[in-house]
Design a protein around this motif. Structure first.
Motif, short mmCIF file in Angstrom:
data_model
loop_
_atom_site.label_atom_id
_atom_site.label_comp_id
_atom_site.label_asym_id
_atom_site.label_seq_id
_atom_site.Cartn_x
_atom_site.Cartn_y
_atom_site.Cartn_z
N VAL A 75 49.92 -33.47 52.86
CA VAL A 75 49.23 -32.60 51.90
C VAL A 75 47.82 -33.12 51.63
CG1 VAL A 75 49.26 -31.78 49.50
CG2 VAL A 75 51.34 -31.69 50.88
N LYS A 76 47.65 -34.43 51.64
CA LYS A 76 46.30 -35.00 51.46
C LYS A 76 45.40 -34.60 52.64
CE LYS A 76 43.88 -39.37 51.35
NZ LYS A 76 43.99 -40.72 51.84
N GLU A 77 45.94 -34.66 53.85
CA GLU A 77 45.17 -34.33 55.05
C GLU A 77 45.00 -32.82 55.23
OE1 GLU A 77 43.69 -36.58 57.29
OE2 GLU A 77 44.19 -37.95 55.65
N ILE A 78 45.97 -32.05 54.77
CA ILE A 78 45.95 -30.59 54.91
C ILE A 78 46.25 -29.98 53.54
CG2 ILE A 78 46.82 -28.62 56.23
CD1 ILE A 78 48.06 -30.77 58.17
N PRO A 79 45.26 -29.95 52.65
CA PRO A 79 45.48 -29.51 51.26
C PRO A 79 46.05 -28.10 51.13
CG PRO A 79 43.28 -30.45 51.53
CD PRO A 79 43.89 -30.37 52.89
N GLU A 80 45.83 -27.26 52.11
CA GLU A 80 46.35 -25.89 52.05
C GLU A 80 47.87 -25.85 51.95
OE1 GLU A 80 42.51 -26.16 54.19
OE2 GLU A 80 44.45 -27.04 54.60
N LEU A 81 48.53 -26.91 52.42
CA LEU A 81 50.00 -26.95 52.38
C LEU A 81 50.55 -27.27 51.00
CD1 LEU A 81 50.78 -28.65 55.80
CD2 LEU A 81 51.08 -26.26 55.18
N GLU A 82 49.69 -27.61 50.06
CA GLU A 82 50.13 -27.91 48.70
C GLU A 82 50.97 -26.77 48.12
OE1 GLU A 82 50.86 -29.65 45.15
OE2 GLU A 82 49.75 -30.67 46.74
N GLN A 83 50.58 -25.52 48.42
CA GLN A 83 51.26 -24.36 47.86
C GLN A 83 52.73 -24.26 48.25
OE1 GLN A 83 49.92 -20.52 49.75
NE2 GLN A 83 48.50 -21.89 50.79
N ILE A 84 53.15 -24.89 49.35
CA ILE A 84 54.56 -24.84 49.75
C ILE A 84 55.19 -26.23 49.79
CG2 ILE A 84 54.33 -22.68 51.05
CD1 ILE A 84 54.33 -24.41 53.63
N SER A 85 54.49 -27.24 49.32
CA SER A 85 54.94 -28.62 49.47
C SER A 85 56.27 -28.92 48.76
CB SER A 85 53.87 -29.60 49.00
OG SER A 85 53.65 -29.47 47.61
N ASN A 86 56.60 -28.19 47.71
CA ASN A 86 57.85 -28.43 47.00
C ASN A 86 59.08 -27.91 47.73
OD1 ASN A 86 56.64 -29.76 44.87
ND2 ASN A 86 56.29 -27.87 43.74
N SER A 87 58.87 -27.11 48.74
CA SER A 87 60.01 -26.51 49.44
C SER A 87 60.04 -26.82 50.94
CB SER A 87 60.02 -25.00 49.22
OG SER A 87 58.79 -24.44 49.63
N ILE A 88 59.20 -27.74 51.38
CA ILE A 88 59.13 -28.10 52.80
C ILE A 88 60.29 -29.02 53.18
CG2 ILE A 88 57.85 -29.52 54.46
CD1 ILE A 88 55.29 -28.45 53.27
N LEU A 89 60.89 -28.73 54.32
CA LEU A 89 61.83 -29.65 54.96
C LEU A 89 61.06 -30.36 56.06
CD1 LEU A 89 64.97 -27.37 55.43
CD2 LEU A 89 64.65 -29.16 53.72
N LEU A 90 61.36 -31.63 56.26
CA LEU A 90 60.74 -32.39 57.34
C LEU A 90 61.82 -32.85 58.31
CD1 LEU A 90 58.24 -34.74 55.45
CD2 LEU A 90 57.70 -32.68 56.74
N SER A 91 61.50 -32.79 59.59
CA SER A 91 62.40 -33.35 60.58
C SER A 91 61.60 -34.26 61.50
CB SER A 91 63.12 -32.27 61.37
OG SER A 91 62.25 -31.65 62.28
N LEU A 92 62.23 -35.33 61.91
CA LEU A 92 61.63 -36.29 62.83
C LEU A 92 62.45 -36.28 64.09
CD1 LEU A 92 59.58 -38.55 63.45
CD2 LEU A 92 61.20 -40.14 62.38
N ASN A 93 61.82 -35.88 65.20
CA ASN A 93 62.50 -35.79 66.49
C ASN A 93 63.79 -34.98 66.36
OD1 ASN A 93 60.45 -37.39 67.62
ND2 ASN A 93 61.51 -39.24 66.99
N GLU A 94 63.67 -33.82 65.69
CA GLU A 94 64.73 -32.83 65.53
C GLU A 94 65.88 -33.27 64.63
OE1 GLU A 94 65.88 -31.19 69.32
OE2 GLU A 94 63.81 -30.85 69.90
N GLU A 95 65.65 -34.26 63.76
CA GLU A 95 66.64 -34.70 62.78
C GLU A 95 66.03 -34.55 61.38
OE1 GLU A 95 69.52 -37.22 63.29
OE2 GLU A 95 69.58 -36.96 65.45
N TYR A 96 66.70 -33.81 60.51
CA TYR A 96 66.18 -33.64 59.15
C TYR A 96 66.13 -34.97 58.42
CZ TYR A 96 66.51 -28.60 59.62
OH TYR A 96 66.32 -27.30 60.03
#
Length: 82
Positions: free
Chosen positions: A37-58
């Protein structure tokens, strides 16, 4: 360098499918999200609902991680459908 993949709303917001970013080697899921979010501030608007996966693992909320070159980190926003 880690490949950051964007899906659905995040792809729409950022305007591209992926980008490469350098992340700290040892980190957590929460620190990754804050960094993104710091690098891409536009993503702040959805940051509370983002899921992250690393190499296809949540990722769990605050699990410790060790990132390495070539890893793929996906940003998956909530998907609505009908």
């Amino acid at each position: 360098m880690v490949k950051l993949l964007f899906f659905a709303k995040s792809k729409e917001i950022v305007g591209q499918k992926f980008m490469n970013l350098n992340f700290p080697k040892s980190t957590t899921r929460n620190h990754i999200l804050k960094y993104i979010v710091k690098e891409i501030p536009e993503l702040e608007q959805i940051s509370n609902s983002i899921l992250l996966s690393l190499n296809e693992e949540y990722l769990d909320q605050d699990c410790p991680l060790t990132l390495k070159a070539g890893d793929e980190l996906a940003i998956i926003p909530p998907i609505s459908g009908g």
